[in-house]
Write a protein that holds these residues in place. Structure first.
Motif, PDB file in Angstrom:
ATOM      1  N   LEU A  91     -14.631  32.124 -34.593  1.00 65.04           N
ATOM      2  CA  LEU A  91     -14.289  30.879 -34.107  1.00 65.04           C
ATOM      3  C   LEU A  91     -13.534  31.281 -32.694  1.00 65.04           C
ATOM      4  N   ASP A  92     -14.039  30.778 -31.505  1.00 57.94           N
ATOM      5  CA  ASP A  92     -13.163  30.740 -30.468  1.00 57.94           C
ATOM      6  C   ASP A  92     -12.796  29.507 -29.979  1.00 57.94           C
ATOM      7  N   ILE A  93     -11.515  29.183 -29.607  1.00 62.37           N
ATOM      8  CA  ILE A  93     -10.998  27.685 -29.396  1.00 62.37           C
ATOM      9  C   ILE A  93     -10.324  28.018 -28.172  1.00 62.37           C
ATOM     10  N   LYS A  94     -10.529  27.216 -27.307  1.00 64.24           N
ATOM     11  CA  LYS A  94      -9.757  27.183 -25.809  1.00 64.24           C
ATOM     12  C   LYS A  94      -8.964  25.883 -25.765  1.00 64.24           C
ATOM     13  N   ILE A  95      -7.686  26.017 -25.403  1.00 67.27           N
ATOM     14  CA  ILE A  95      -6.829  24.814 -25.106  1.00 67.27           C
ATOM     15  C   ILE A  95      -6.119  24.701 -23.957  1.00 67.27           C
ATOM     16  N   GLU A  96      -5.515  23.826 -23.340  1.00 64.78           N
ATOM     17  CA  GLU A  96      -4.760  23.575 -22.235  1.00 64.78           C
ATOM     18  C   GLU A  96      -4.044  22.696 -22.166  1.00 64.78           C
ATOM     19  N   TYR A  97      -3.088  22.611 -20.965  1.00 64.95           N
ATOM     20  CA  TYR A  97      -1.914  21.743 -20.995  1.00 64.95           C
ATOM     21  C   TYR A  97      -2.161  20.869 -19.616  1.00 64.95           C
ATOM     22  N   ALA A  98      -2.111  19.696 -19.927  1.00 70.11           N
ATOM     23  CA  ALA A  98      -2.303  18.921 -18.727  1.00 70.11           C
ATOM     24  C   ALA A  98      -1.008  18.743 -17.788  1.00 70.11           C
ATOM     25  N   LEU A  99      -1.099  19.292 -16.766  1.00 66.04           N
ATOM     26  CA  LEU A  99       0.446  19.419 -16.103  1.00 66.04           C
ATOM     27  C   LEU A  99       0.910  18.234 -15.446  1.00 66.04           C
ATOM     28  N   GLU A 100      -0.025  17.282 -15.435  1.00 62.58           N
ATOM     29  CA  GLU A 100       0.686  15.915 -14.710  1.00 62.58           C
ATOM     30  C   GLU A 100       1.790  15.404 -15.681  1.00 62.58           C
ATOM     31  N   THR A 101       1.833  15.796 -16.874  1.00 63.07           N
ATOM     32  CA  THR A 101       2.705  15.090 -17.825  1.00 63.07           C
ATOM     33  C   THR A 101       3.955  15.800 -18.276  1.00 63.07           C
TER      34      THR A 101
ATOM     35  N   PHE B 279      -9.222  30.104 -40.373  1.00 59.32           N
ATOM     36  CA  PHE B 279      -9.172  28.936 -40.093  1.00 59.32           C
ATOM     37  C   PHE B 279     -10.541  28.090 -40.272  1.00 59.32           C
ATOM     38  N   LEU B 280     -10.836  27.169 -41.243  1.00 58.63           N
ATOM     39  CA  LEU B 280     -11.905  26.415 -41.067  1.00 58.63           C
ATOM     40  C   LEU B 280     -13.105  27.602 -41.560  1.00 58.63           C
ATOM     41  N   SER B 281     -12.755  28.327 -42.293  1.00 58.97           N
ATOM     42  CA  SER B 281     -13.352  29.507 -42.971  1.00 58.97           C
ATOM     43  C   SER B 281     -13.895  30.549 -41.891  1.00 58.97           C
ATOM     44  N   HIS B 282     -13.409  30.620 -40.751  1.00 59.93           N
ATOM     45  CA  HIS B 282     -13.512  31.453 -39.777  1.00 59.93           C
ATOM     46  C   HIS B 282     -12.496  32.273 -39.382  1.00 59.93           C
ATOM     47  N   ALA B 283     -12.713  33.471 -38.960  1.00 59.49           N
ATOM     48  CA  ALA B 283     -11.593  34.360 -38.205  1.00 59.49           C
ATOM     49  C   ALA B 283     -11.372  33.693 -36.876  1.00 59.49           C
ATOM     50  N   THR B 284     -10.243  33.068 -36.450  1.00 62.70           N
ATOM     51  CA  THR B 284     -10.473  32.318 -35.152  1.00 62.70           C
ATOM     52  C   THR B 284      -9.198  32.881 -34.310  1.00 62.70           C
ATOM     53  N   TYR B 285      -9.926  32.884 -32.942  1.00 64.82           N
ATOM     54  CA  TYR B 285      -9.099  33.031 -31.789  1.00 64.82           C
ATOM     55  C   TYR B 285      -8.705  31.932 -31.083  1.00 64.82           C
ATOM     56  N   LEU B 286      -7.496  31.519 -30.847  1.00 63.84           N
ATOM     57  CA  LEU B 286      -7.155  30.420 -30.045  1.00 63.84           C
ATOM     58  C   LEU B 286      -6.500  30.876 -28.544  1.00 63.84           C
ATOM     59  N   HIS B 287      -7.550  30.555 -27.706  1.00 62.91           N
ATOM     60  CA  HIS B 287      -6.980  31.011 -26.333  1.00 62.91           C
ATOM     61  C   HIS B 287      -6.229  29.695 -25.530  1.00 62.91           C
ATOM     62  N   ALA B 288      -5.004  30.113 -25.225  1.00 60.87           N
ATOM     63  CA  ALA B 288      -4.063  28.801 -24.632  1.00 60.87           C
ATOM     64  C   ALA B 288      -3.723  29.797 -23.190  1.00 60.87           C
ATOM     65  N   ARG B 289      -3.850  28.795 -22.191  1.00 57.93           N
ATOM     66  CA  ARG B 289      -3.551  29.137 -20.686  1.00 57.93           C
ATOM     67  C   ARG B 289      -2.179  28.446 -20.651  1.00 57.93           C
ATOM     68  N   MET B 290      -1.230  29.267 -20.636  1.00 60.36           N
ATOM     69  CA  MET B 290       0.387  28.593 -20.584  1.00 60.36           C
ATOM     70  C   MET B 290       0.883  28.670 -19.374  1.00 60.36           C
ATOM     71  N   PRO B 291       0.824  27.457 -18.898  1.00 63.52           N
ATOM     72  CA  PRO B 291       1.998  27.334 -17.518  1.00 63.52           C
ATOM     73  C   PRO B 291       3.154  27.915 -17.727  1.00 63.52           C
ATOM     74  N   ILE B 292       3.832  28.515 -16.494  1.00 64.58           N
ATOM     75  CA  ILE B 292       4.906  28.912 -16.633  1.00 64.58           C
ATOM     76  C   ILE B 292       5.747  28.021 -15.887  1.00 64.58           C
ATOM     77  N   MET B 293       6.568  26.992 -16.570  1.00 65.55           N
ATOM     78  CA  MET B 293       7.412  25.895 -15.967  1.00 65.55           C
ATOM     79  C   MET B 293       8.895  26.005 -16.175  1.00 65.55           C
ATOM     80  N   PRO B 294       9.683  27.036 -15.846  1.00 66.63           N
ATOM     81  CA  PRO B 294      10.979  26.790 -16.093  1.00 66.63           C
ATOM     82  C   PRO B 294      11.617  25.718 -15.296  1.00 66.63           C
ATOM     83  N   CYS B 295      12.648  24.877 -16.266  1.00 65.64           N
ATOM     84  CA  CYS B 295      13.230  24.043 -15.754  1.00 65.64           C
ATOM     85  C   CYS B 295      14.539  24.324 -15.124  1.00 65.64           C
TER      86      CYS B 295
END
Ligand SMILES: [Zn+2]
Length: 110
Positions: free
Chosen positions: A31-41, A68-84
């Protein structure tokens, strides 16, 4: 509840995180899951500073869960670099909380 909503809930994600796609590969039990982060918040949780809508860059992270849910799972996350300006890096990764079973793996992308 649609598939994206189910994955979002199962991973414990809340806005600004969101699942953008999920793909089963039945012959390999993957299972491949892609996630992202909404930058405006983005606001820094330490100092409250609203961060720029333009990240300094992004980093592709891949996390692995062997069952994860009976599958070998790869979670792909594009992480914004946002140092404060306060020195914090405010992005937490909800899927890697204690006991989640997700482990980071080295990315093949740069
Ligand atoms: Zn800050």
């Amino acid at each position: 509840m649609d598939q994206i909503s189910i994955f979002t809930a199962t991973l414990g994600l809340a806005p600004p995180w969101r699942v953008t796609s999920a793909c089963f590969t039945d012959h390999s039990n993957r299972l491949d899951i892609k996630i992202e982060y909404a930058l405006e918040t983005i606001a820094c949780p330490r100092c409250g500073n609203k961060l720029s809508h333009s990240p300094a860059g992004t980093v592709q992270e891949i996390w692995y869960h062997r069952d994860f849910l009976s599958h070998a799972t790869y979670l792909h996350a594009r992480m914004p670099i946002m140092p404060c300006r306060c020195g914090a890096f405010p992005l937490e990764r909800p899927w890697c909380r204690e006991g989640s079973g997700f482990m980071p793996i080295p990315s093949l992308e740069s």
